[in-house]
Design a protein around this motif. Structure first.
Motif, PDB file in Angstrom:
ATOM      1  N   GLU A 172      59.761   0.376  32.586  1.00 22.02           N
ATOM      2  CA  GLU A 172      61.234   0.326  32.522  1.00 22.02           C
ATOM      3  C   GLU A 172      61.889   0.491  33.892  1.00 22.02           C
ATOM      4  N   GLY A 207      68.069  -2.041  23.252  1.00 16.85           N
ATOM      5  CA  GLY A 207      66.669  -2.457  23.183  1.00 16.85           C
ATOM      6  C   GLY A 207      66.076  -2.115  21.847  1.00 16.85           C
ATOM      7  N   THR A 211      61.586   2.229  22.612  1.00 15.44           N
ATOM      8  CA  THR A 211      61.297   1.782  23.971  1.00 15.44           C
ATOM      9  C   THR A 211      61.694   2.823  25.012  1.00 15.44           C
ATOM     10  N   ASN A 312      70.231  -0.484  18.903  1.00  9.02           N
ATOM     11  CA  ASN A 312      69.368  -1.668  18.865  1.00  9.02           C
ATOM     12  C   ASN A 312      70.065  -2.825  18.152  1.00  9.02           C
ATOM     13  N   PRO A 332      69.511  -3.136  29.618  1.00 10.70           N
ATOM     14  CA  PRO A 332      68.505  -3.514  28.627  1.00 10.70           C
ATOM     15  C   PRO A 332      67.238  -2.672  28.784  1.00 10.70           C
ATOM     16  N   GLU A 334      63.790  -3.088  27.415  1.00  6.51           N
ATOM     17  CA  GLU A 334      62.995  -4.030  26.633  1.00  6.51           C
ATOM     18  C   GLU A 334      61.619  -3.471  26.321  1.00  6.51           C
ATOM     19  N   LEU A 335      60.900  -4.183  25.460  1.00  8.63           N
ATOM     20  CA  LEU A 335      59.502  -3.818  25.198  1.00  8.63           C
ATOM     21  C   LEU A 335      58.733  -3.935  26.516  1.00  8.63           C
ATOM     22  N   ASP A 337      56.101  -4.773  29.448  1.00 14.44           N
ATOM     23  CA  ASP A 337      55.139  -5.849  29.686  1.00 14.44           C
ATOM     24  C   ASP A 337      53.766  -5.225  29.970  1.00 14.44           C
ATOM     25  N   SER A 371      55.524  -1.015  21.512  1.00  6.77           N
ATOM     26  CA  SER A 371      56.603  -0.315  22.210  1.00  6.77           C
ATOM     27  C   SER A 371      56.059   0.991  22.800  1.00  6.77           C
ATOM     28  N   TYR A 470      55.161 -15.182  29.053  1.00  8.77           N
ATOM     29  CA  TYR A 470      56.596 -15.191  28.780  1.00  8.77           C
ATOM     30  C   TYR A 470      57.037 -16.460  28.070  1.00  8.77           C
ATOM     31  N   GLN A 537      68.342  -9.374  16.963  1.00  7.72           N
ATOM     32  CA  GLN A 537      67.334  -9.607  17.980  1.00  7.72           C
ATOM     33  C   GLN A 537      66.298  -8.485  18.110  1.00  7.72           C
ATOM     34  N   TYR A 538      66.771  -7.252  18.092  1.00  8.68           N
ATOM     35  CA  TYR A 538      65.862  -6.137  18.370  1.00  8.68           C
ATOM     36  C   TYR A 538      65.235  -5.532  17.126  1.00  8.68           C
TER      37      TYR A 538
END
Ligand code: ADP
Length: 609
Positions: A172, A207, A211, A312, A332, A334-335, A337, A371, A470, A537-538
């Protein structure tokens, strides 16, 4: 951090309880105590005791139609019913026994009234006063005479040495970067004031769940070393209209007193939902939201109160809440990477004992899409597994197994499959793996297992991508669909029939095919027109169709076409490699779990089953 909780119960609550206890005591218990001391005897006994001079004194209660009398020592009280006996008074007089009518004791009801009602009332008021004073002290002199109604019950985390820091939140980096400015501002607001720069009043962390949004907010407070007020959006909404609004007022009042500080509102969508103006809307929620908007407008940018909120469902928030001057900055979260997942695993693994040779990169690759909260859970699950197997630290295999536990549930030890079912599952899973391996754009197979899991899966094939991914090309999606259909295709090729084992595959394949056509513009006819919009979305990414009925029919037809085409492709791959399919399925049937390497060795003829 230390958590100090505000008193939650209003004073009225305590007063009510005491009053109730007193009432019950007076109504039920007291008369029983009094009655309990009386010994009931018959009139004959009373007469004979009178004659024998065994009576101390007598009270004639004509209204109650009874006579109370004591023994000579006046240690016991007797009771008998009154009988029409005109000579009674004469007899008592002759025997020299003092006797009274009821009016002699006129003062006693008053006394008993005083004792049973007024005296406890005085005690009750005294206790009430005492408690209200105590609560007032605890609430830091806050308005206790409001009887606690509408007081905010924000939890306060005060400064503490073990507070969460940015270093505890792994990955993050982008979110941390934008929050560092806030920390800097809280450290030295003067620097910003001098130049006239105003900090954003509110920052919205958006998010998917788990997360680390709450963690980040706490870390901001921990880094800046300021008090942290935390409250969930749903805590504002009460049964009574107006309570939420007064809680908001109270929260901001407290925050301003403690400035500089952080106010964190979790799940802000509970109060911040769009006001839709429909009749019979949720008045309480709207009032609370209005109050929040007013409060946010009401304080100057540089008071040192920073509001962080997490959600979220950012799309459901009222536009008035997200306009500049309120929650004008959106961060944001996000989850994570691949690198983020590895970093989170390392941070969490510090809290448990792990073997030195653990390959965090591999675990992170396996846990694709997980997550932060899920990764924390995986590490904890591995530690539990190590304890169960009597080891003193968690190993690589503990971590790998715990990923499977989180994904598919525990192994079902006593699930008994028939031989035929076990062969079906073995062919089904080998079908997935073989189709995946025979296509160029598929992620390598990591593991195949046919041990049933508590989630209901009878087996599964784990594919792990090498790095971050991605973008997906059309071929990659098609290959994925073909891989999903590979299980069913193997059953058809080998047994000539099908089973119910493919229901999850069917769902996944359909979802992908539908997304290709409605959202990714990958169909021949619809060009780049969106036929579906994602509304959540989340939270799982629900979507709704935005097209005419005719188009819907056409979409359905094309979805079927895509899946059918890939299903046929999978079947032909398996037919071409029928020998390998048999060999691999036999090996899997015997071993129950095989690794990706074993699978590839047999496939490439380096090893025989
Ligand atoms: P959210 O508020 O986004 O739903 P939380 O902040 O409550 O998520 O995170 C839940 C738990 O997940 C945390 O207590 C922590 O153990 C773990 N976690 C989540 N993200 C991270 C991260 N980036 N680094 C370390 N732990 C994390």
């Amino acid at each position: 951090m230390n958590e100090v909780k505000r008193p939650k119960k209003p004073l009225l609550y305590y007063y009510g309880i005491i009053l109730l206890i007193l009432l019950l005591f007076n109504l039920l218990a007291l008369p029983r105590f009094a009655e309990g001391q009386l010994i009931e005897v018959d009139y004959g006994t009373f007469m004979s005791m009178t004659e024998k001079g065994q009576i101390g004194r007598v009270e004639l209660q004509e209204q109650e139609n009874r006579i109370l009398f004591t023994n000579q020592e006046e240690t016991a009280i007797y009771k008998t019913a009154m009988v029409d006996d005109p000579e009674l008074t004469q007899r008592l007089h002759d025997a020299g026994i003092p006797f009274y009518g009821q009016e002699i004791r006129q003062e006693s009801p008053i006394l008993s009234f005083l004792l049973t009602w007024i005296f406890p009332l005085v005690i009750f008021i005294a206790i009430g006063q005492f408690m209200s004073k105590k609560l007032m002290d605890r609430a830091g002199g806050a308005n206790a005479m409001s009887f606690g109604l509408g007081k905010s019950n924000a939890k306060i985390y005060v400064k503490s040495s073990e507070g969460i820091k940015f270093s505890d939140v792994a990955g993050e980096d982008e979110a941390k970067e934008s929050l560092k400015e806030i920390v800097d501002y809280l450290h030295d607001p003067q620097k910003y004031r001098e130049i006239g720069a105003a900090m954003p009043k509110g920052i919205l962390l958006v998010g998917p769940p788990g997360t680390g949004k709450t963690m980040l907010a706490k870390a901001v407070a921990g880094e800046a070393n300021v008090p942290f007020f935390s409250m969930s959006g749903s805590e504002f909404v009460e049964m009574f209209v107006g309570m939420g609004a007064s809680k908001v007022r109270d929260l901001f009042k407290q925050a301003k007193e403690k400035a500089p500080c952080i106010v964190f509102i979790d799940e802000i969508d509970a109060i911040g939902k769009k006001r839709d103006g429909q009749m019979g809307g949720n008045d309480e929620r709207e009032q609370t939201l209005n109050q929040l908007l007013t409060e946010m407008d009401g304080f100057e940018g540089n008071t040192g109160v920073i509001i962080l909120a997490a959600t979220n469902r950012p799309e459901s928030l009222d536009p008035a809440l997200t306009r500049p001057g309120r929650f004008d900055r959106r961060v944001p979260v996000e989850l994570p990477d691949l690198q983020g997942r590895e970093a989170i695993l390392r941070v969490r693994a510090k809290k448990i004992k792990v073997a030195e040779d653990v390959d965090y990169g591999k675990i992170a690759r396996m846990a694709s899409g997980a997550s932060g909260a899920e990764l924390a859970n995986i590490v904890n699950e591995a530690a539990l597994r190590a304890v169960r197997s009597g080891r003193r630290y968690a190993t690589q295999s503990d971590l790998e197994e715990s990923i499977e536990v989180v994904i598919a549930g525990y192994q079902k030890k006593n699930a008994i499959l028939t031989d035929r079912e076990k062969w079906t599952v073995a062919y089904h899973e080998t079908g997935h793996a073989l189709v995946a391996a025979m296509q160029t754009h598929s992620a390598p197979v990591q593991k195949i297992t046919i041990i049933p899991r508590t989630s209901g899966a009878l087996g599964y094939t784990m594919q792990v991508d090498e790095g971050n991914h991605y973008l997906l090309t059309r071929e990659e999606i098609e290959n994925k669909i073909a891989t999903y259909t590979g299980g069913r295709a193997a059953e058809e090729v080998v047994f000539g029939t099908v089973s119910t084992g493919a229901s999850n595959d069917i769902e996944q394949a359909t979802k992908l095919a539908r997304a290709m056509i409605t959202r990714y513009g990958m169909s021949r006819d619809f060009d780049m027109v969106a036929m579906e919009i994602v509304t959540n979305q989340y939270l799982g990414g629900d979507s709704s169709l935005v097209c005419s009925m005719e188009t819907q029919t056409e979409i359905d037809r094309q979805v079927v076409e895509v899946v059918k085409c890939q299903h046929e492709k999978a079947a032909s791959i398996l037919l071409e490699n029928r020998e390998k399919l048999d060999e691999l399925a036999k090996y899997l049937y015997e071993k129950e779990t095989i690794t990706g390497e074993e699978f590839m060795d047999i496939l490439n003829g380096r090893k025989s089953a």
